[in-house]
Design a protein around this motif. Structure first.
Motif, PDB file in Angstrom:
ATOM      1  N   CYS A 243      55.546  48.212 -25.339  1.00 40.84           N
ATOM      2  CA  CYS A 243      54.952  47.397 -24.276  1.00 40.84           C
ATOM      3  C   CYS A 243      55.990  47.028 -23.224  1.00 40.84           C
ATOM      4  O   CYS A 243      55.721  47.089 -22.014  1.00 40.84           O
ATOM      5  CB  CYS A 243      54.318  46.143 -24.864  1.00 40.84           C
ATOM      6  SG  CYS A 243      52.875  46.479 -25.912  1.00 40.84           S
ATOM      7  N   ALA A 244      57.183  46.635 -23.676  1.00 42.08           N
ATOM      8  CA  ALA A 244      58.241  46.279 -22.731  1.00 42.08           C
ATOM      9  C   ALA A 244      58.579  47.459 -21.825  1.00 42.08           C
ATOM     10  O   ALA A 244      58.745  47.298 -20.605  1.00 42.08           O
ATOM     11  CB  ALA A 244      59.486  45.819 -23.490  1.00 42.08           C
ATOM     12  N   LYS A 245      58.660  48.642 -22.400  1.00 35.07           N
ATOM     13  CA  LYS A 245      58.977  49.836 -21.605  1.00 35.07           C
ATOM     14  C   LYS A 245      57.869  50.117 -20.594  1.00 35.07           C
ATOM     15  O   LYS A 245      58.135  50.474 -19.434  1.00 35.07           O
ATOM     16  CB  LYS A 245      59.183  51.043 -22.508  1.00 35.07           C
ATOM     17  CG  LYS A 245      59.633  52.299 -21.765  1.00 35.07           C
ATOM     18  CD  LYS A 245      59.940  53.431 -22.703  1.00 35.07           C
ATOM     19  CE  LYS A 245      60.504  54.623 -21.945  1.00 35.07           C
ATOM     20  NZ  LYS A 245      59.619  55.106 -20.870  1.00 35.07           N
ATOM     21  N   ALA A 246      56.613  49.964 -21.005  1.00 32.32           N
ATOM     22  CA  ALA A 246      55.494  50.196 -20.089  1.00 32.32           C
ATOM     23  C   ALA A 246      55.510  49.184 -18.943  1.00 32.32           C
ATOM     24  O   ALA A 246      55.279  49.547 -17.780  1.00 32.32           O
ATOM     25  CB  ALA A 246      54.170  50.120 -20.849  1.00 32.32           C
ATOM     26  N   PHE A 247      55.782  47.916 -19.259  1.00 32.29           N
ATOM     27  CA  PHE A 247      55.881  46.899 -18.205  1.00 32.29           C
ATOM     28  C   PHE A 247      56.978  47.277 -17.208  1.00 32.29           C
ATOM     29  O   PHE A 247      56.793  47.203 -15.996  1.00 32.29           O
ATOM     30  CB  PHE A 247      56.197  45.523 -18.798  1.00 32.29           C
ATOM     31  CG  PHE A 247      55.139  44.954 -19.695  1.00 32.29           C
ATOM     32  CD1 PHE A 247      53.813  45.345 -19.587  1.00 32.29           C
ATOM     33  CD2 PHE A 247      55.466  44.003 -20.659  1.00 32.29           C
ATOM     34  CE1 PHE A 247      52.832  44.801 -20.412  1.00 32.29           C
ATOM     35  CE2 PHE A 247      54.506  43.454 -21.481  1.00 32.29           C
ATOM     36  CZ  PHE A 247      53.187  43.859 -21.370  1.00 32.29           C
TER      37      PHE A 247
END
Length: 254
Positions: free
Chosen positions: A24-28
């Motif tokens: 999720c952090a990478k997608a954000f």
């Protein structure tokens, strides 16, 4: 295409590159958001810091979700550096091993309280701290599992814990909706994460899920991250209070 450019995102629960929180952090970040990431303790920091640096994280701080003081330090730092926050993702769950592997009816009082405190109340704490910093609305998310609504073999006391997590998601969505703050739960199918490795015979559960799912594929952290990024976007600001399945349709098969 939606964008998170200029948005500020806090992610709790990054443990390694296989964790849902990291996906999720990478997608954000890929969609343009600035990041704040936490680690549980000094032992975890050596694993999380290189990932945070790889993602170009602005803020990296410790957070043991059982410590109220650390919540205050984290959100004070966010206020000082960013002044506000737009996105909060909670991907934390824990139960003592002896209670996780036992029957629900045999769960100890301490095991039950610990599971609910770390897996559920920590989400409430996060949202409560974020609310004053979401002056123009925002998106809060947590991570659940199908075992919240149906009995999944060997999931045991985490089923009731996730059921409580989904319920508080709905109640907080109702309470914060007038402020433009959405609250949602992501519900992926079985994934091989460090947290899941504590569940007995988890490999069998993953294999069964892949066979039963209409797509015959398990979700990846990239799948979950993409959905989380959409929920964090302006285009999804009217989506709240939901449990969003990202499991290849596993949840629809009886």
């Amino acid at each position: 295409m939606f964008s998170l450019a200029g948005k500020k995102a806090l992610v709790l629960g990054v443990a390694n590159e296989d964790s849902i929180a990291f996906g999720c952090a990478k997608a954000f970040r890929d969609q343009g958001a600035d990041l704040a990431i936490t680690y549980q303790n000094d032992k975890a920091e050596k694993h999380v810091r290189p990932l945070a640096e790889k993602l170009g994280t602005d803020i990296l701080l410790p957070l043991d979700v059982r410590e109220d003081g650390q919540y205050g330090q984290l959100f004070d730092r966010i206020r000082q550096i960013w002044g506000h926050i737009d996105i909060c993702l909670h991907s934390i769950a824990f139960c003592p091993r002896e209670d996780l592997h036992g029957r629900v009816v045999d769960c100890s009082r301490n095991g039950f309280i610990t599971a609910m405190d770390i897996s559920v109340y920590s989400f409430i704490r996060m949202v409560r701290r974020a609310e004053p910093l979401m002056r123009h609305g925002g998106s809060c998310m947590t991570v659940s599992f199908f075992g919240a609504e149906k009995v999944v073999e060997n999931y045991n006391i985490m089923g009731p814990a996730k059921a409580a997590l989904e319920s508080v998601t709905r109640y907080m969505a109702a309470e914060l909706g007038p402020k433009g703050i959405s609250v949602n739960a992501l519900s992926p199918g079985p994934l091989k994460t460090r947290a899941a490795s504590g569940i007995s015979r988890f490999d069998e559960l993953m294999n069964e899920a892949a066979e039963r799912a209409p797509t015959h594929h398990l979700a990846s952290i990239e799948d979950i991250g993409a959905y989380a990024a959409f929920l964090a976007s302006r285009e999804a600001e009217n989506v709240t209070g939901g449990v969003h399945y990202i499991d290849g349709g596993y949840h629809i098969v009886g």
